[in-house]
Write an enzyme that holds these catalytic residues in place. Sequence first.
Site, short mmCIF file in Angstrom:
data_model
loop_
_atom_site.label_atom_id
_atom_site.label_comp_id
_atom_site.label_asym_id
_atom_site.label_seq_id
_atom_site.Cartn_x
_atom_site.Cartn_y
_atom_site.Cartn_z
N LYS A 160 0.81 -1.22 0.00
CA LYS A 160 0.00 0.00 0.00
C LYS A 160 0.84 1.27 0.00
O LYS A 160 0.41 2.30 -0.54
CB LYS A 160 -0.95 0.00 1.19
N ALA B 243 1.09 -0.56 12.51
CA ALA B 243 1.50 0.68 11.83
C ALA B 243 1.76 0.44 10.36
O ALA B 243 2.63 1.07 9.75
CB ALA B 243 2.74 1.26 12.51
#
Length: 496
Positions: free
Chosen positions: A299, A362
């Site tokens: 991503k 994260a």
Amino acid sequence: MAKSLVCLCLTGKTLAEDVEIVKNYREFIDLVELRVDFLEQDERLKIREFPEMIDVPAILTIRRKIDGGQYIEGEANRTMLFAMGLSFAKEDPKKNFAYVDFEEDFHIPSLEDAAQAFGTRIIRSYHNMTSPVENIVEKFRDLREDSSEIPKIAFMPHRLSDVTKVFKEAEKWKDTEQIVCAMGPLGLPTRILSERLNSYLTYTSPSELMGNLLAIGHTDPITLGKTYRFHSIDEKTKIFGITGYPLKITSSPELQNGMFEKEKLNAVYIPFKSETIDDALDFAKALDIKGFSVTIPHKEAVIPLLRKIDKKAEAIGACNTVVRDGDDWKGYNTDAIGFEKALLEFTGTKDLKGKKVAIIGAGGASRAIAYTIKELGAKACVFNRTLAKARLVAEKYGFEYATLGPESLSRLNKYSDIIVQTTSKGMGSTEPSNQENDPIWFYDFNGKEYVYDIVYSPEVTPVMARADASGCKVCNGAGMLLYQGIAQFELYKKLV
């Protein structure tokens, strides 16, 4: 070339079991492959009867161990079994095997003559169980000894680029009959898009016997027919998909293909797993893919490779959707849209003002979630095993950050109004909570927390089960998947 056929591999222990499987899948298949190497010894003696026991054409296959099969009794015995299956041919071709699979190094003139005399077509096969085929065009030429034979190549790709290469080459054999497939999880696109490979057929396995050919990477014919609408794929079908790694579990194909079908759009959405985003983009370019979803771990890595990104993706620093933009690509982030709608439905609120939220993880998904939590007015702390990564996400939004472990328990207690689990921990796990499948195994729930896990398979993850047992309100990521998927679909359908 005629449309690609769906072949069901029969790996039951008895002929009766295989016949029952044919009945169960009949509406989704065009022919079957009788894998004699899986039959019990006594059952192998009755294989000549099999074509009359079913109402679809059958391939006679006795696959050796070296070619990915189970047969180990030697070539003399295997030759006798082939002879038994092809003997006493009936005038009605439906009562004979329609095809027989002989490997490239198996040449028995008497068997070949018998097959040709009674209209049984020979599939001349080559299997490489460990590596891709470097010169596939030449290999097809070598296998095609007789114009009536159908050459077959099955290989094991090492990376997505090995699959891309085959699709690029497919134009060179569009006017002939052949079978080509890549094995293993990387090879799934070759099975769904066998039409684009100019492959005579594609192989499937019944779901109840999928474990028999696990290394091969088959899908089942119902999934192929219903989810991917295999028989409706043609040269005009627009291709979309999802990439990531390891990409073991995804509901996106079912969701997106269902919406394509509902809107009556000639499009298909397929998984194509890739260790690198560069290979994924090369694959997408080679197949003229119009748009695709991006999941773990690409991503963030995909952003520098795109010509444009929308404001959300830029602000978040992560992209989960890529679509064609002329000759290049544009990136979007629909995770934030999906998460916001799903979270507010779950909490029954209009915003999160006054709430303290723990963001677990994260990665790329956590970036979209942190962005949304900030927009909704909450305070948050990002917890991650690598503190530097937590800091990178947290400081962007003025959040706190901490390591993910027992040493941060007091901090987690402070930010526990809502706990959002964004890692892949617990995905596919049906075991009770433990240190491997529960990212906050060290935390004791007090029963007042809202626990949102973006994982959606299983429906109840280990951390959700533990929270629920303590009286917490829990929710999985199915709603987020749905809402972000709908937002993706709105981008995709403009390109069909």
